[in-house]
Design an enzyme around this catalytic site. Structure first.
Site, PDB file in Angstrom:
ATOM      1  N   ASN A 121       1.986   0.850   5.309  1.00 41.97           N
ATOM      2  CA  ASN A 121       3.678   1.107   5.363  1.00 41.97           C
ATOM      3  C   ASN A 121       4.330   1.518   6.455  1.00 41.97           C
ATOM      4  O   ASN A 121       4.503   0.916   7.572  1.00 41.97           O
ATOM      5  CB  ASN A 121       4.607   0.672   4.214  1.00 41.97           C
ATOM      6  CG  ASN A 121       4.518  -0.292   3.536  1.00 41.97           C
ATOM      7  OD1 ASN A 121       4.014  -1.486   3.796  1.00 41.97           O
ATOM      8  ND2 ASN A 121       4.150  -0.078   2.214  1.00 41.97           N
TER       9      ASN A 121
ATOM     10  N   HIS B 251       6.762  -2.777   7.270  1.00 39.68           N
ATOM     11  CA  HIS B 251       6.313  -3.333   5.586  1.00 39.68           C
ATOM     12  C   HIS B 251       5.892  -4.296   5.434  1.00 39.68           C
ATOM     13  O   HIS B 251       6.281  -5.336   3.951  1.00 39.68           O
ATOM     14  CB  HIS B 251       8.121  -3.295   4.988  1.00 39.68           C
ATOM     15  CG  HIS B 251       8.326  -1.725   4.868  1.00 39.68           C
ATOM     16  ND1 HIS B 251       7.830  -1.441   3.207  1.00 39.68           N
ATOM     17  CD2 HIS B 251       9.175  -0.977   4.850  1.00 39.68           C
ATOM     18  CE1 HIS B 251       8.115   0.475   3.257  1.00 39.68           C
ATOM     19  NE2 HIS B 251       9.400   0.488   4.854  1.00 39.68           N
TER      20      HIS B 251
ATOM     21  N   ASP C  88      -5.075   1.244  -8.367  1.00 48.74           N
ATOM     22  CA  ASP C  88      -3.405   1.747  -7.836  1.00 48.74           C
ATOM     23  C   ASP C  88      -3.868   1.965  -5.955  1.00 48.74           C
ATOM     24  O   ASP C  88      -5.331   2.025  -6.272  1.00 48.74           O
ATOM     25  CB  ASP C  88      -3.148   3.506  -7.746  1.00 48.74           C
ATOM     26  CG  ASP C  88      -1.877   4.085  -6.468  1.00 48.74           C
ATOM     27  OD1 ASP C  88      -1.290   3.289  -7.112  1.00 48.74           O
ATOM     28  OD2 ASP C  88      -2.040   4.278  -6.550  1.00 48.74           O
TER      29      ASP C  88
ATOM     30  N   GLU D  38       2.024  -0.626  -5.448  1.00 54.19           N
ATOM     31  CA  GLU D  38       0.821  -1.188  -5.315  1.00 54.19           C
ATOM     32  C   GLU D  38       0.119  -1.015  -6.378  1.00 54.19           C
ATOM     33  O   GLU D  38      -1.428  -1.301  -5.911  1.00 54.19           O
ATOM     34  CB  GLU D  38       0.081  -0.454  -3.779  1.00 54.19           C
ATOM     35  CG  GLU D  38      -0.076   1.003  -3.926  1.00 54.19           C
ATOM     36  CD  GLU D  38       1.397   1.540  -3.265  1.00 54.19           C
ATOM     37  OE1 GLU D  38       1.678   2.857  -3.621  1.00 54.19           O
ATOM     38  OE2 GLU D  38       2.278   1.105  -3.620  1.00 54.19           O
TER      39      GLU D  38
ATOM     40  N   ASP E   4       3.541  -6.360   2.815  1.00 53.02           N
ATOM     41  CA  ASP E   4       3.459  -7.435   1.919  1.00 53.02           C
ATOM     42  C   ASP E   4       2.405  -8.250   1.777  1.00 53.02           C
ATOM     43  O   ASP E   4       1.748  -8.929   1.161  1.00 53.02           O
ATOM     44  CB  ASP E   4       4.674  -7.935   2.577  1.00 53.02           C
ATOM     45  CG  ASP E   4       5.998  -7.245   1.999  1.00 53.02           C
ATOM     46  OD1 ASP E   4       5.844  -6.251   0.981  1.00 53.02           O
ATOM     47  OD2 ASP E   4       7.141  -7.932   2.249  1.00 53.02           O
TER      48      ASP E   4
END
Length: 299
Positions: free
Chosen positions: A181, A186, A173, A216, A190
């Protein structure tokens, strides 16, 4: 007048060229560990299907026999033969020894693997490939998706139980990813996930299976026999992420990851491997993040 030859003396005859737009025979794997594969068949040539690595169409499914079946394609059909498989070859719910397949007809090997015989041209074959890839891959990163990974893990666990093979699971993680973000948007998040996918692929071996598990989170299936070996792989992944740098619109971001690791025990149930890796990941987060924690199944 001397007749023209396509081959020299002693050479095998060359396969006839297929004109553009001509229909060709294929097998499309609809379910099982090779889900999404599209295999072109050579007309008139019998191809073996089985679990053996040297089978013409190799399917590493424990429900598939080492030499399970054989298929011979014609111009618009195929002949399917069972080779004495343990779990049978099935067409339309009927166990068969031999059956002629028409375009679009499905057949099943054992309990998990389903294939479809199709005749199509190159354009349609490319479309079928893209459909298959879409079913296998997660669109943002191009890694395997959660559905495929869980199917693959189930098959690998069955093989590990039957043959005493080593198998490890690593759940990763990205730490504080929400801040990326929130700070950069965002689109930047990405792009960071796409970069991380490349970093992880570079840290892993060819035989390791990597997927984006959601958000994630990433997950790895590896053939490691000991908890120490799997932990070392987790450390390699953690360090690779820590060394990476992500830039977006002039802003540089350093990322870290927490990793939970476990190794399959012969008596462990399917869900227990994932539950133990998730528990180890939680402990890595509680330990301050950017850490690797290993737990045996049931630990």
């Amino acid at each position: 007048m001397t007749e023209e030859r396509d081959t020299l003396p002693g050479e095998e005859p060359r396969q006839a060229r297929v004109p553009p737009g001509a229909r060709r025979p294929y097998l499309l794997v609809l379910s099982g560990p090779q889900f999404g594969d599209l295999v072109e068949l050579a007309p008139g040539q019998e191809l073996s299907i089985g679990r053996r690595a040297d089978a013409a169409i190799s399917i590493p499914d424990e429900g598939v026999s080492r030499r399970h079946a054989a298929v011979t394609a014609g111009a618009d059909h195929a002949v399917l033969r069972d080779l004495g498989s343990q779990n049978g070859t099935w067409v339309e719910g009927e166990r068969i020894s031999e059956r002629r397949l028409s375009d679009g007809q499905r057949f099943q090997l054992g309990a998990h693997t389903t294939l479809k015989f199709v005749c199509c041209d190159e354009v349609d074959a490319d479309y079928q490939r893209k459909l298959a890839q879409g079913a296998l891959l997660e669109p943002l990163t191009g890694l395997y998706n959660r559905r495929y990974f869980l199917e693959r893990m189930s098959v690998e666990l069955a093989a590990a139980r039957r043959h005493g093979l080593a198998l490890s699971l690593l759940l990763l993680d990205v730490d504080h990813f929400k801040l990326v973000n929130d700070r950069l948007g965002h689109a930047a998040g990405d792009e960071a996930l796409r970069m991380l996918a490349r970093v992880l692929l570079g840290a892993l071996r060819k035989e390791d299976v990597l997927a984006r598990f959601g958000g994630e989170e990433f997950i790895v299936l590896a053939r490691e026999a000991t908890l120490a070996g799997a932990h070392a792989l987790g450390e390699r992944i953690r360090k690779a992420v820590e060394r990476s740098r992500f830039s977006f619109d002039g802003a540089e971001v350093a990322l870290t990851a927490s990793v939970g690791v476990t190794v399959f025990g012969g008596e462990a149930a399917d869900g227990e491997l994932l539950e133990t890796a998730d528990r180890a990941l939680y402990r890595a987060k509680r330990a301050g993040r950017n850490a690797v924690v290993s737990l045996p199944t049931g630990g």
